[in-house]
Design a protein around this motif. Sequence first.
Motif, PDB file in Angstrom:
ATOM      1  N   ASP B 118       0.832  -1.192   0.000  1.00 53.95           N
ATOM      2  CA  ASP B 118       0.000   0.000   0.000  1.00 53.95           C
ATOM      3  C   ASP B 118       0.876   1.256   0.000  1.00 53.95           C
ATOM      4  O   ASP B 118       0.683   2.157  -0.817  1.00 53.95           O
ATOM      5  CB  ASP B 118      -0.894  -0.047   1.248  1.00 53.95           C
ATOM      6  CG  ASP B 118      -1.835   1.119   1.326  1.00 53.95           C
ATOM      7  OD1 ASP B 118      -2.743   1.163   0.486  1.00 53.95           O
ATOM      8  OD2 ASP B 118      -1.649   1.985   2.200  1.00 53.95           O
ATOM      9  N   ARG B 122       1.431   4.134  -3.000  1.00 56.23           N
ATOM     10  CA  ARG B 122       1.293   5.586  -2.808  1.00 56.23           C
ATOM     11  C   ARG B 122       2.577   6.295  -3.235  1.00 56.23           C
ATOM     12  O   ARG B 122       2.545   7.354  -3.852  1.00 56.23           O
ATOM     13  CB  ARG B 122       1.005   5.895  -1.332  1.00 56.23           C
ATOM     14  CG  ARG B 122      -0.378   5.465  -0.910  1.00 56.23           C
ATOM     15  CD  ARG B 122      -0.647   5.780   0.557  1.00 56.23           C
ATOM     16  NE  ARG B 122      -1.701   4.925   1.070  1.00 56.23           N
ATOM     17  CZ  ARG B 122      -2.997   5.191   0.928  1.00 56.23           C
ATOM     18  NH1 ARG B 122      -3.386   6.284   0.318  1.00 56.23           N
ATOM     19  NH2 ARG B 122      -3.911   4.368   1.415  1.00 56.23           N
ATOM     20  N   THR B 163      -3.389  13.305  -6.516  1.00 53.99           N
ATOM     21  CA  THR B 163      -2.181  12.619  -6.051  1.00 53.99           C
ATOM     22  C   THR B 163      -1.966  12.847  -4.565  1.00 53.99           C
ATOM     23  O   THR B 163      -1.733  11.909  -3.804  1.00 53.99           O
ATOM     24  CB  THR B 163      -0.953  13.124  -6.818  1.00 53.99           C
ATOM     25  OG1 THR B 163      -1.159  12.899  -8.203  1.00 53.99           O
ATOM     26  CG2 THR B 163       0.306  12.404  -6.380  1.00 53.99           C
ATOM     27  N   PHE B 166      -4.441  11.056  -2.455  1.00 48.29           N
ATOM     28  CA  PHE B 166      -4.187   9.620  -2.329  1.00 48.29           C
ATOM     29  C   PHE B 166      -2.885   9.339  -1.587  1.00 48.29           C
ATOM     30  O   PHE B 166      -2.859   8.621  -0.588  1.00 48.29           O
ATOM     31  CB  PHE B 166      -4.160   8.986  -3.717  1.00 48.29           C
ATOM     32  CG  PHE B 166      -3.762   7.535  -3.708  1.00 48.29           C
ATOM     33  CD1 PHE B 166      -4.609   6.575  -3.178  1.00 48.29           C
ATOM     34  CD2 PHE B 166      -2.539   7.128  -4.223  1.00 48.29           C
ATOM     35  CE1 PHE B 166      -4.253   5.242  -3.159  1.00 48.29           C
ATOM     36  CE2 PHE B 166      -2.175   5.791  -4.204  1.00 48.29           C
ATOM     37  CZ  PHE B 166      -3.034   4.851  -3.671  1.00 48.29           C
ATOM     38  N   SER B 167      -1.801   9.956  -2.075  1.00 52.43           N
ATOM     39  CA  SER B 167      -0.482   9.620  -1.519  1.00 52.43           C
ATOM     40  C   SER B 167      -0.254  10.229  -0.145  1.00 52.43           C
ATOM     41  O   SER B 167       0.500   9.694   0.658  1.00 52.43           O
ATOM     42  CB  SER B 167       0.622  10.094  -2.467  1.00 52.43           C
ATOM     43  OG  SER B 167       0.527   9.404  -3.681  1.00 52.43           O
ATOM     44  N   ARG B 169      -2.361  10.491   2.230  1.00 52.24           N
ATOM     45  CA  ARG B 169      -3.276   9.948   3.230  1.00 52.24           C
ATOM     46  C   ARG B 169      -2.590   9.531   4.538  1.00 52.24           C
ATOM     47  O   ARG B 169      -3.079   9.873   5.616  1.00 52.24           O
ATOM     48  CB  ARG B 169      -4.039   8.773   2.634  1.00 52.24           C
ATOM     49  CG  ARG B 169      -5.460   8.666   3.140  1.00 52.24           C
ATOM     50  CD  ARG B 169      -6.145   7.474   2.516  1.00 52.24           C
ATOM     51  NE  ARG B 169      -6.423   6.467   3.532  1.00 52.24           N
ATOM     52  CZ  ARG B 169      -7.472   6.536   4.356  1.00 52.24           C
ATOM     53  NH1 ARG B 169      -8.305   7.532   4.283  1.00 52.24           N
ATOM     54  NH2 ARG B 169      -7.664   5.599   5.264  1.00 52.24           N
ATOM     55  N   THR B 221       5.576  15.223  -0.777  1.00 48.48           N
ATOM     56  CA  THR B 221       4.868  13.972  -0.495  1.00 48.48           C
ATOM     57  C   THR B 221       5.741  12.783  -0.847  1.00 48.48           C
ATOM     58  O   THR B 221       5.848  11.820  -0.086  1.00 48.48           O
ATOM     59  CB  THR B 221       3.570  13.903  -1.329  1.00 48.48           C
ATOM     60  OG1 THR B 221       2.927  15.155  -1.262  1.00 48.48           O
ATOM     61  CG2 THR B 221       2.661  12.819  -0.824  1.00 48.48           C
ATOM     62  N   LEU B 225       7.205  10.196   1.828  1.00 52.97           N
ATOM     63  CA  LEU B 225       6.726   8.815   1.734  1.00 52.97           C
ATOM     64  C   LEU B 225       7.894   7.846   1.638  1.00 52.97           C
ATOM     65  O   LEU B 225       7.841   6.748   2.187  1.00 52.97           O
ATOM     66  CB  LEU B 225       5.824   8.640   0.514  1.00 52.97           C
ATOM     67  CG  LEU B 225       4.334   8.877   0.713  1.00 52.97           C
ATOM     68  CD1 LEU B 225       3.611   8.748  -0.612  1.00 52.97           C
ATOM     69  CD2 LEU B 225       3.753   7.891   1.709  1.00 52.97           C
TER      70      LEU B 225
END
Lengths: 52, 739
Positions: B118, B122, B163, B166-167, B169, B221, B225
């Motif tokens: 997951d 992302r 983006t 979603f990413s 989150r 992001t 991430l």
Amino acid sequence: MDVLGILIPVSLGLGLMGLLAFWWTLKKGMYDDPEGDSRRILRDDYDDKPKS
Amino acid sequence: MKDMQSHAPSVSACPACAAGGAACDQAARAPQADARLVLSVPGAHCAACLSAIERGLEATPGIRSARVNLTLKRVSVQADAGVDARDVAARLERLGYEAHELDAGTLNMTETDRQGRDLLMRLGVAGFAMMNIMLLSVAVWSGATDATRDLFHLISAVIAIPTVAFSGRPFFVSAARALRAGRLNMDGPIALALVLTLALSLYEALQSGPHAYFEAVVMLTFFLLAGRYLDFRARAAARSAAQELAALEVPRAIRLADGREETVPVAELRVGDLVLVRPGARVPVDGVVTAGRSETDRSLLTGETRPLVQAKGAALNAGEVNLTGPLTVRVTAAGRDSSLHRMADLVAMAETAKNRYTTLADRAARAYAPTIPLLSLGAFIVWMWISGGDLRLSVNIAVATLIITCPCALGLAVPAVVTAASGRLFRQGLLIKNGTALERLAEVDTVVFDKTGTLTMGTPIPDNLDDHPAEDLAVALALAEASSHPLSQALNRALRARGVTPAPVTDLREAPGYGVQGDWAGLPVKLGRAGWVGATHAATTGAYLSLGDETRSFTFTDALRPGAEAVVAALRDQGKTVWLLSGDVAPAVEAMARRLGIEHWQAGALPAEKAAKIAALQAEGHKVLMVGDGLNDTVALAAADVSVSPASALDAARAASDIVLLGRDIAPVAGAVAMSRVAVRRIRENFWQSGLYNLVFVPIALFGYATPLWAAAIMSVSSISVSLNALRLGRRGQETTRA
């Protein structure tokens, strides 16, 4: 500037294709054993996919 | 099958292995319907290992396919029903690889896998979005104006908004959770920066403004991430290590129900059940002996090395090892109530103190988290005042400050170093179970070793075989083969290794608790306790042989663990104080200390005394690393600042320790201490580096000179330099640990 009308969708499409390819590799478990895969490529016997 | 069993390392490295092996032995008799087996192979490290293991296993009848995962050092085997992990482990052992059975049930990796994929997804989405937006942004930076620029900004917005939704989150969720609990964590400012910058950029794009920070938002992001994913991987490795260790000892017991024997998981045992404990097996529960006579070894529980005689009515504790005769035990406490679990609970209590350790990352985040929004708010207020109420300009500067101060490099600083260091240590056979262990290890100045099972293998080796005539050795071998007592097994292995063939001894029978007797060409022969065979008791651990009236004694010493000398020497070279704390008798401990060159030692230490000694050292201001394996070490392991235990240790000891040594060699421990110091230095360097970037660029942002190009450039340069610094560790660490 009319060429932008083609180029922008093309670049977006390419990016999307890259993303789909990434998603596919992720789904196929290609990141599960990076250490082993890097050695496996040097082996004589050819195994094209995980057996299990 | 029979052949494999005799080669199997049932009483190999140490008492724990002996019992674990025997537990597997029982399991072997209960064929499992599921034929997907997973084994831990800590020794696998190269392409040749891959081939040797896979081909070797696939050539074994009953095994359909085998696949090694070198990253996790595991092999998964597809086999016909009836093939047992025990046989596969024995086969691997013969191929030259140490192997441990893993319980596929406990080893439920699906949840961790799902989370990892997951996060990776992302990360991938953010990465590809970043590339596309960057393409458009480069056009804007190189001079696109008017309608073209606005169009590019709007396309960027169309990509960036979904983006980030979603990413980003994980950051939003974590920030919301912290805020709801009334705290401010690092994700708070991050989430604020993402949302504010995105909102401002969209507004600017719609107003045909010159500056939009879409690429900076997506880039932020992406880098954060990446840090989050590395961090997750390190923690997932720790979690799977814990699972792997829990799975190492497959807990099964033989229950007697209506006169039938059935193998059941220990968890299913209830108070009042009758359990059969075969010689060599670990007592799975607390109970009372109802039938049989035997000796038990409680050394892992109390440190006592002398076996205790057990007969009907004797109380047994879970964790003792049955040595000679079968015992039937009525369960008085099982699972959570058993003494083994109560010990584990004590350890859990001692551990909470350790969990209060504040990491470097925590300290940095605590200082950083409130600074970012405050700085940005300050910029906004000051510029509102300077510009006389120009809201758009002030918001632009405030947001530029926010995005530039956002701790992109800070998010990568720790995970990148920890990933590099733990990867390197894993390849040397050390599993880091606790995320903060590396930082605690770096502060260590005193190392305390346990003797039995840690610096030694815990396996007795006969040391006076040359004193006896060959004929007597042949008789001894014949008798030793008939018993599963550790000393008999040791004698058996040593004599086999010398090429002795057993003498024709007939009428062999084991007298549980005493020894083995038989008949050799009309002469009654016995091997066992001194009093029983009629010999005089020697000072050291021994077994006695009688041939008619003549008696012989075999004395035993403990084999040194490979690397024991090297690890002590290396630690002394690093300037650490080395201690030897053992529950064993003074002469044995002194001899070991002298042999390894350890100055400080203490013999006859009870579990509580070991912990007290460590507390005393800590009170003097020392940071203590404890290396131990027994249940009598667990409290000391939990009390020390950081602890290491070998994989052969009892699971309670492994649970209490931060780092687990996978291989038999103990030498990597010294390398790990050196490596941890380098790692912590890298983490500090990374903090200074990212701090320096901010020191230079925050004023630029505050004075209103920052552009989206600046923001993007700073973010990439600082993140890349931090990652490169972490990667440097790999190479430097290698030199340090090999030196």
